[in-house]
Each structure stands twice: as C-alpha cells, then as structure tokens.
Write a protein that holds these residues in place. Structure first.
Motif, PDB file in Angstrom:
ATOM      1  N   UNK A 202       0.815  -1.185   0.179  1.00 59.41           N
ATOM      2  CA  UNK A 202      -0.022   0.123   0.003  1.00 59.41           C
ATOM      3  C   UNK A 202       1.052   1.221   0.030  1.00 59.41           C
ATOM      4  N   UNK A 203       2.004   1.276   0.637  1.00 60.88           N
ATOM      5  CA  UNK A 203       2.696   2.453   0.770  1.00 60.88           C
ATOM      6  C   UNK A 203       3.494   2.692  -0.480  1.00 60.88           C
ATOM      7  N   UNK A 204       3.902   1.689  -1.434  1.00 69.30           N
ATOM      8  CA  UNK A 204       4.353   1.712  -2.677  1.00 69.30           C
ATOM      9  C   UNK A 204       3.329   1.836  -3.741  1.00 69.30           C
ATOM     10  N   UNK A 205       2.118   1.950  -3.570  1.00 68.74           N
ATOM     11  CA  UNK A 205       0.971   2.051  -4.455  1.00 68.74           C
ATOM     12  C   UNK A 205       0.965   0.779  -5.183  1.00 68.74           C
ATOM     13  N   UNK A 206       1.288  -0.454  -4.756  1.00 67.59           N
ATOM     14  CA  UNK A 206       1.231  -1.590  -5.224  1.00 67.59           C
ATOM     15  C   UNK A 206       2.422  -1.924  -6.344  1.00 67.59           C
ATOM     16  N   UNK A 207       3.456  -0.928  -6.214  1.00 64.10           N
ATOM     17  CA  UNK A 207       4.423  -1.099  -7.466  1.00 64.10           C
ATOM     18  C   UNK A 207       5.775  -1.785  -6.286  1.00 64.10           C
ATOM     19  N   UNK A 208       5.696  -2.741  -5.747  1.00 63.47           N
ATOM     20  CA  UNK A 208       6.806  -3.159  -4.748  1.00 63.47           C
ATOM     21  C   UNK A 208       7.744  -3.839  -5.743  1.00 63.47           C
ATOM     22  N   UNK A 209       9.052  -3.602  -5.360  1.00 69.21           N
ATOM     23  CA  UNK A 209       9.975  -4.614  -6.361  1.00 69.21           C
ATOM     24  C   UNK A 209      10.170  -5.857  -5.711  1.00 69.21           C
ATOM     25  N   UNK A 210      11.017  -6.758  -6.538  1.00 73.65           N
ATOM     26  CA  UNK A 210      11.111  -8.134  -6.423  1.00 73.65           C
ATOM     27  C   UNK A 210      11.764  -8.337  -4.947  1.00 73.65           C
ATOM     28  N   UNK A 211      11.256  -8.968  -4.065  1.00 73.79           N
ATOM     29  CA  UNK A 211      12.012  -9.340  -2.977  1.00 73.79           C
ATOM     30  C   UNK A 211      13.122 -10.158  -2.828  1.00 73.79           C
ATOM     31  N   UNK A 212      14.229  -9.774  -2.166  1.00 73.27           N
ATOM     32  CA  UNK A 212      15.367 -10.789  -2.012  1.00 73.27           C
ATOM     33  C   UNK A 212      14.796 -11.817  -1.172  1.00 73.27           C
ATOM     34  N   UNK A 213      14.194 -11.763  -0.180  1.00 69.82           N
ATOM     35  CA  UNK A 213      13.672 -12.905   0.746  1.00 69.82           C
ATOM     36  C   UNK A 213      12.512 -12.326   1.472  1.00 69.82           C
ATOM     37  N   UNK A 214      11.716 -13.434   1.990  1.00 67.21           N
ATOM     38  CA  UNK A 214      10.554 -13.262   2.433  1.00 67.21           C
ATOM     39  C   UNK A 214      10.294 -14.039   3.874  1.00 67.21           C
ATOM     40  N   UNK A 215       9.778 -13.019   4.705  1.00 65.01           N
ATOM     41  CA  UNK A 215      10.008 -13.704   6.374  1.00 65.01           C
ATOM     42  C   UNK A 215       8.732 -13.559   6.810  1.00 65.01           C
ATOM     43  N   UNK A 216       8.397 -14.433   7.654  1.00 64.37           N
ATOM     44  CA  UNK A 216       7.178 -14.480   8.622  1.00 64.37           C
ATOM     45  C   UNK A 216       6.940 -13.577   9.747  1.00 64.37           C
ATOM     46  N   UNK A 217       8.245 -12.943  10.167  1.00 63.74           N
ATOM     47  CA  UNK A 217       8.224 -12.195  11.591  1.00 63.74           C
ATOM     48  C   UNK A 217       8.937 -11.053  11.418  1.00 63.74           C
ATOM     49  N   UNK A 218       8.716 -10.071  12.046  1.00 62.04           N
ATOM     50  CA  UNK A 218       9.299  -8.537  11.805  1.00 62.04           C
ATOM     51  C   UNK A 218      10.556  -8.640  12.469  1.00 62.04           C
ATOM     52  N   UNK A 219      10.822  -9.518  13.589  1.00 63.11           N
ATOM     53  CA  UNK A 219      12.387  -9.573  14.099  1.00 63.11           C
ATOM     54  C   UNK A 219      13.258 -10.357  13.072  1.00 63.11           C
ATOM     55  N   UNK A 220      12.694 -11.263  12.342  1.00 67.38           N
ATOM     56  CA  UNK A 220      13.424 -11.589  11.343  1.00 67.38           C
ATOM     57  C   UNK A 220      13.984 -10.695  10.206  1.00 67.38           C
ATOM     58  N   UNK A 221      13.023  -9.999   9.734  1.00 65.66           N
ATOM     59  CA  UNK A 221      13.340  -8.869   8.626  1.00 65.66           C
ATOM     60  C   UNK A 221      14.116  -7.926   9.356  1.00 65.66           C
ATOM     61  N   UNK A 222      14.118  -7.512  10.640  1.00 65.98           N
ATOM     62  CA  UNK A 222      14.945  -6.442  11.116  1.00 65.98           C
ATOM     63  C   UNK A 222      16.387  -6.786  11.233  1.00 65.98           C
ATOM     64  N   UNK A 223      16.586  -8.333  11.702  1.00 67.21           N
ATOM     65  CA  UNK A 223      17.878  -8.855  11.768  1.00 67.21           C
ATOM     66  C   UNK A 223      18.524  -8.728  10.228  1.00 67.21           C
ATOM     67  N   UNK A 224      17.580  -9.043   9.275  1.00 65.30           N
ATOM     68  CA  UNK A 224      18.455  -9.180   7.825  1.00 65.30           C
ATOM     69  C   UNK A 224      18.732  -7.700   7.299  1.00 65.30           C
ATOM     70  N   UNK A 225      17.956  -6.580   8.020  1.00 66.40           N
ATOM     71  CA  UNK A 225      18.268  -5.290   7.467  1.00 66.40           C
ATOM     72  C   UNK A 225      19.507  -5.077   8.222  1.00 66.40           C
ATOM     73  N   UNK A 226      19.705  -5.266   9.490  1.00 66.86           N
ATOM     74  CA  UNK A 226      20.926  -4.932  10.296  1.00 66.86           C
ATOM     75  C   UNK A 226      21.961  -5.641   9.746  1.00 66.86           C
ATOM     76  N   UNK A 227      22.036  -6.623   9.254  1.00 62.23           N
ATOM     77  CA  UNK A 227      22.879  -7.614   8.647  1.00 62.23           C
ATOM     78  C   UNK A 227      23.543  -6.912   7.415  1.00 62.23           C
ATOM     79  N   UNK A 228      22.819  -5.868   6.592  1.00 60.79           N
ATOM     80  CA  UNK A 228      22.925  -5.281   5.318  1.00 60.79           C
ATOM     81  C   UNK A 228      22.454  -5.871   4.155  1.00 60.79           C
TER      82      UNK A 228
END
Length: 288
Positions: A202-228
């Motif tokens: 919704x934030x990108x008006x449905x124009x989301x890019x291809x995802x490098x990885x998909x996670x089921x929980x927000x902590x997993x996403x945050x850890x991946x972001x912190x790891x660059x």
C-alpha cells in the motif's frame, strides 16, 4: 449434603450426649436433635438409640462416624488447597500477533510488579493474528493484541493505537537506495497474506520491487536489515533504538505508512480485575 450435619453428628457420636454436643457446637439442644434426625432421614437408618437417659450409637452410626471422620479430614485439606488458589496472583494470559507488542509490554510488566503484586502476565507470541483469534475463541488467551482488527464476530475488538511505519536500512544500503526507483531496491519483505506485506504494498501503491527474501516475522526482517541484506518497511517503534544508535537509517524520500494495533477479548468472557488492569496499563479504552 451440608457438611455441618456431619460435624454435629461427629460431636454427638464422640460425646454420646446431645446436650454436651450442643454446648460444644454452641447450638441449642433442639437444633442438634433436628440435625441428627435430618441425617437419619437422609440415609434412612437410625444412627442413635436412646434408652432412658443414655444415648447409644447404632452399627450404622458407627460406620458413618468412621467414614464421615475421613470425609471431614479430606474436606478440610481440600479447603486449604483451594485457599492456595485464592492467594495466588491472578494470571492474565495474553496472546500477541507480533514481536512489536513486546515493545509496549515492558512498562506493563513493571507496573504489575510494583503496583499489582496480585497480578501476573503470561505472554505468548503467535505466528499470526488468526492464531491469536483462535486462542481467544478456545480460551487459551484472556486478551489478544493484534496488528489488525479481529475478524470473528465472537470477539469484542478495542482500538489500541497507531504505529508509524518507515523504510529503513543500514547506512550503506540507504545510500544505495536513495533516489533510485523502487524496482531497484534490495527489498526484504514479509510473506504474502500478512498484514505487514499488505502495508508495504500500500505504501508503494502496489509497485513493490522483487523481494530478495520473504520472512514470517518482523524480528527476522529487522535482523536481515541490520546485517545489510536490504531495506524493509517496518514499524518505527521496532527499529527506534537502532536508528537512534546509528545502526540503521531512514529512507527519508520513501513513502511512510501506519499500522493499527487492536486488542480483543471473547465477548462472552467475564471481565476480571487483571484484564481491567491490563487494559488500563496499556491505555486501551473499553467503554463504547
């Protein structure tokens, strides 16, 4: 059966005297006589025989005296054990649909510890809002905290708060993404069907890019972001400390958003002091 009748019977059987039993029990003599008669009518047997001024216990009476003594001991033990439950802190079972909720619960636990020693909080992190709803419906939880309004009509929803959502990444990743089209972002996402995934779309008006990885929980996403590994659309509260400490940076030219948080209870579940105190500590208005 009223156990007071058995206590009266025990006193009469021990003393073999109704007058003395009445004095011990602080009853009148007619009251004791009436209670013994009530027991005899209940069992359909004579428990005592009176010969002149003497009172004699019958065979049925001796059997009842033995069994009722054991019964009264067990009952007194049971009363003590049940008293233990009344002295225990009330436990509020809380199901949450996201680790984000934990960032708001520390102050609640601290409040319970300092001000409400008679209350305790049990927190279970679920994989989805649907699991929280199921937990409320099958009485696994007393209260649910969800990142979307509950669906079931058997649940009473209460709006809790709004959470700002922002795009974040490590410093190098944010520098790489700033000014580039969305399609070129190294994007870390949530699995399809999750609320967080819908919010990012919704934030990108449905124009989301291809995802490098998909996670089921927000902590997993945050850890991946912190790891660059990429950038992600996350609740601001979830990454506030990392942003303030310089581990993550905000993509200032990226679209922001909001996430609604809700509380829910089973509509048929009776309100308890613990649940009321939890809602007050969270600042949730329950009056409609």
């Amino acid at each position: 059966m009223d156990l007071r009748l058995l206590r009266t019977f025990q006193a009469v059987a021990e003393l073999e005297n109704i007058t003395q039993a009445a004095e011990r029990l602080n009853f009148t003599q007619p009251t004791v006589t009436a209670q013994i008669r009530q027991l005899e009518e209940h069992f359909g047997v004579r428990l005592f025989e009176r010969l002149g001024k003497r009172l004699y216990i019958t065979e049925a009476g001796r059997f009842l005296a033995c069994q009722s003594a054991n019964l009264l001991v067990l009952y007194e033990k049971l009363e003590g054990q049940m008293q233990d439950f009344t002295e225990r802190p009330e436990e509020v079972r809380l199901g949450i649909s996201s680790p984000l909720m934990n960032y708001h619960l520390s102050s609640v636990v601290r409040h319970f510890r300092r001000e409400k020693a008679n209350l305790s909080l049990q927190v279970d992190l679920c994989l989805s809002g649907a699991e929280v709803e199921n937990g409320l419906l099958n009485n696994r939880f007393d209260v649910g905290l969800l990142h979307e309004k509950p669906v079931s009509s058997l649940l009473s929803p209460f709006f809790w708060r709004k959470e700002a959502m922002i795009w974040v990444g490590c410093l190098d990743m944010v520098s790489l993404c700033q000014g580039k089209p969305l399609a070129e972002w190294p994007y870390l996402s949530f699995r399809p069907g999750t609320v967080m995934r819908e919010k990012s779309k919704g934030a990108m008006q449905e124009q989301e890019p291809d995802s490098l990885a998909e996670y089921s929980d927000s902590e997993g996403v945050k850890r991946a972001v912190l790891d660059g590994l990429g950038v992600a659309f996350l609740p601001e509260r979830l990454v506030q400390a990392e942003v303030e400490n310089g581990f993550l940076a905000i993509l200032t030219d990226a679209p922001a958003g909001q996430l609604e948080l809700w509380a829910a209870v089973h509509r048929d579940k009776e309100e308890t002091p613990g649940r009321k105190e939890l809602f007050a500590a969270l600042g949730i208005e329950t009056k409609k």
